[in-house]
Design an enzyme around this catalytic site. Structure first.
Site, PDB file in Angstrom:
ATOM      1  N   ARG A   1       0.915  -1.136   0.091  1.00 20.43           N
ATOM      2  CA  ARG A   1      -0.060  -0.103   0.195  1.00 20.43           C
ATOM      3  C   ARG A   1       0.732   1.190  -0.054  1.00 20.43           C
ATOM      4  NH1 ARG A   1      -2.940  -3.400   3.429  1.00 20.43           N
ATOM      5  NH2 ARG A   1      -4.994  -3.935   2.157  1.00 20.43           N
TER       6      ARG A   1
ATOM      7  N   LYS B   1       3.460  11.184 -10.936  1.00 24.16           N
ATOM      8  CA  LYS B   1       2.726  10.485 -11.969  1.00 24.16           C
ATOM      9  C   LYS B   1       3.425   9.219 -12.249  1.00 24.16           C
ATOM     10  CE  LYS B   1      -0.138  13.631 -14.878  1.00 24.16           C
ATOM     11  NZ  LYS B   1      -0.445  14.179 -16.375  1.00 24.16           N
TER      12      LYS B   1
ATOM     13  N   GLU C   1      10.555  17.533 -24.360  1.00 26.52           N
ATOM     14  CA  GLU C   1       9.840  17.964 -23.065  1.00 26.52           C
ATOM     15  C   GLU C   1      10.410  19.333 -22.607  1.00 26.52           C
ATOM     16  OE1 GLU C   1       7.220  17.064 -21.703  1.00 26.52           O
ATOM     17  OE2 GLU C   1       7.233  14.938 -22.482  1.00 26.52           O
TER      18      GLU C   1
ATOM     19  N   LYS D   1       7.871  22.894 -13.561  1.00 26.14           N
ATOM     20  CA  LYS D   1       6.891  21.738 -13.061  1.00 26.14           C
ATOM     21  C   LYS D   1       6.452  21.657 -11.837  1.00 26.14           C
ATOM     22  CE  LYS D   1       5.813  16.871 -14.123  1.00 26.14           C
ATOM     23  NZ  LYS D   1       5.868  15.772 -15.086  1.00 26.14           N
TER      24      LYS D   1
ATOM     25  N   GLU E   1      -3.908  16.947 -11.535  1.00 21.40           N
ATOM     26  CA  GLU E   1      -4.195  17.340 -12.534  1.00 21.40           C
ATOM     27  C   GLU E   1      -5.760  17.611 -12.805  1.00 21.40           C
ATOM     28  OE1 GLU E   1      -3.592  15.998 -17.491  1.00 21.40           O
ATOM     29  OE2 GLU E   1      -2.562  14.887 -15.739  1.00 21.40           O
TER      30      GLU E   1
ATOM     31  N   ARG F   1      -2.299  21.862 -14.047  1.00 18.29           N
ATOM     32  CA  ARG F   1      -1.427  20.729 -14.235  1.00 18.29           C
ATOM     33  C   ARG F   1      -1.700  20.145 -15.790  1.00 18.29           C
ATOM     34  NH1 ARG F   1       1.153  16.017 -10.637  1.00 18.29           N
ATOM     35  NH2 ARG F   1       2.551  15.139 -12.339  1.00 18.29           N
TER      36      ARG F   1
ATOM     37  N   ASN G   1       0.271  19.008 -20.455  1.00 17.67           N
ATOM     38  CA  ASN G   1      -0.024  17.914 -21.616  1.00 17.67           C
ATOM     39  C   ASN G   1       0.105  18.881 -23.014  1.00 17.67           C
ATOM     40  OD1 ASN G   1      -0.437  15.637 -20.296  1.00 17.67           O
ATOM     41  ND2 ASN G   1      -2.282  16.785 -19.483  1.00 17.67           N
TER      42      ASN G   1
ATOM     43  N   HIS H   1       0.647  16.771 -26.009  1.00 13.30           N
ATOM     44  CA  HIS H   1       0.629  15.342 -25.925  1.00 13.30           C
ATOM     45  C   HIS H   1      -0.753  14.628 -26.427  1.00 13.30           C
ATOM     46  CE1 HIS H   1       3.677  16.108 -23.089  1.00 13.30           C
ATOM     47  NE2 HIS H   1       3.964  14.609 -22.601  1.00 13.30           N
TER      48      HIS H   1
ATOM     49  N   HIS I   1       0.411  11.290 -28.238  1.00 18.17           N
ATOM     50  CA  HIS I   1       0.010  10.124 -27.827  1.00 18.17           C
ATOM     51  C   HIS I   1      -0.801   9.115 -28.826  1.00 18.17           C
ATOM     52  CE1 HIS I   1      -0.104  11.120 -23.166  1.00 18.17           C
ATOM     53  NE2 HIS I   1       1.313  10.842 -23.600  1.00 18.17           N
TER      54      HIS I   1
ATOM     55  N   HIS J   1       8.922   9.286 -27.693  1.00 13.95           N
ATOM     56  CA  HIS J   1       7.955  10.057 -26.890  1.00 13.95           C
ATOM     57  C   HIS J   1       8.327  11.476 -27.080  1.00 13.95           C
ATOM     58  CE1 HIS J   1       5.106  11.418 -23.928  1.00 13.95           C
ATOM     59  NE2 HIS J   1       5.870  12.268 -23.559  1.00 13.95           N
TER      60      HIS J   1
END
Length: 362
Positions: A119, A141, A183, A224, A234, A238, A242, A245, A249, A263
């Site tokens: 956990r 993330k 990025e 960031k 997000e 936030r 993206n 992105h 993606h 990427h």
């Protein structure tokens, strides 16, 4: 030259160290986190051959390591189970620390395994790619890909520490380094026009100048960290991270998450397309997309769809792939667009015919 950027998240706050020779200082930096003189390293074979011995020497504690295959295909169900079972085999305890040594794939995968093991156990990011240093290692993330798309399974699990040693970037192949730069340039485009101007002046020299690399990574991480502090999960600001992105993606899915499109290359193309779409909608000056593509060209990067090797699906099929994006809300696809360089915003009011026109134009 070195710097420390704090990510201020209350009890889960942590520092991002950016500088040279940080692997050699790992023991001093990671040591205060340890309940016993042992860490568990998750890495991949290429990175292990280059940097695992140096990290172990720097840590100065027992550091068993699991080496995984390189590549985006590693970030899947099979390997997250493999990591968790290995950690259990090693008798990792809840008070222990997992160290992710590698690029974004390893950081995302090891972080997700740490999030679900017992956990939640602590983990330290030691990013070895430019892309991971400026983006995926910061912000918490974590996750894996599925057959439905990229990063659709995961958790927010903040690291306890990030060590971004810019010296390890010397071992990166040029194409991978430039992929990470996709990025970096994103940060200037989404919220800091002055930083974009700095990149226009200094970007081509980054690979050969360690001090410039430190500043580029530090500035990106600070941007960031500021955004994550305002919006950790997000729900608002936030989402600006993206930029590019949504297109990226879909293009990664269309190219099979393969070496056809890395990427960061997809992010760069996605940013160019986002600015082209913004100009088409009358949101930004017509000169802005040209300026973005001119900088990407100066860096020797992929700028448009035609430069991606091999055939791509139709514009309609790419739009359909975008519909699998995490940013879909109530069935509406959200885009990060811009009112100018450094002035991004999120919207779902984008006509499909305009997106299709941009995709057809490439």
């Amino acid at each position: 030259m070195s710097a420390v950027v704090n990510v201020p998240l209350g009890e889960r706050a942590y520092d991002v160290h950016v500088g040279r020779g940080l692997l050699a200082q790992a023991g001093d930096l990671v040591g205060p986190l340890l309940a016993r003189p042992r860490v568990f390293v998750v890495t991949e074979s290429r990175v292990a051959a280059l940097h695992l011995a140096s990290l172990r020497t720097g840590l100065g504690v027992e550091a068993p390591a699991l080496e995984l295959p390189p590549g985006e295909g590693t970030k899947d169900w099979v390997n997250v189970i493999r990591v968790v079972e290995w950690l259990l085999d090693q008798r990792a305890e809840r008070g222990d620390v997992v160290v992710a040594l590698g690029g974004g794939v390893i950081g995302d995968l090891a972080g997700f395994a740490a999030a679900i093991l017992r956990r939640g156990v602590r983990f330290v990011q030691v990013p070895t790619s430019l892309l991971a240093q400026v983006d995926s290692s910061v912000g918490g993330k974590t996750g894996i890909n599925t057959r439905h798309g990229k990063n659709l399974v995961g958790a927010f699990h903040q690291p306890s520490l990030v060590l971004a040693d810019v010296d390890v970037l010397d071992t990166m192949p040029p194409r991978d380094f430039l992929s990470g730069y996709g990025e970096v340039v994103k940060y200037g485009l989404l919220g800091d026009a002055a930083f974009f101007g700095w990149l226009e002046a200094n970007g081509p020299a980054l690979r050969g100048d360690a001090d410039l690399r430190v500043e580029a990574v530090r500035h990106s991480v600070q941007m960031k960290a500021d955004i994550v502090a305002r919006d950790e999960t997000e729900q608002g600001d936030r989402a600006l991270l993206n930029l590019g992105h949504t297109f990226c993606h879909a293009l990664e899915a269309a190219t099979g998450y393969s070496d056809r499109l890395l990427h960061g290359e997809g992010v760069a193309v996605g940013c160019a397309l986002a600015f082209a779409l913004s100009a088409r909608l009358g949101l930004c000056a017509q000169e802005d997309p040209s300026r973005v593509r001119a900088h990407l060209q100066a860096m020797g990067m992929v700028r448009n769809l035609a430069e991606i090797p091999g055939d791509l699906p139709s514009a309609e099929a790419l739009l359909d792939l975008m519909g699998q994006d995490k940013k879909v809300l109530a069935g509406r696809l959200r885009f990060v667009l811009a009112r100018g360089i450094g002035a991004a915003f999120v919207t779902d009011a984008v006509p499909a015919e305009d997106v299709l026109a941009i995709l057809r134009a490439g």
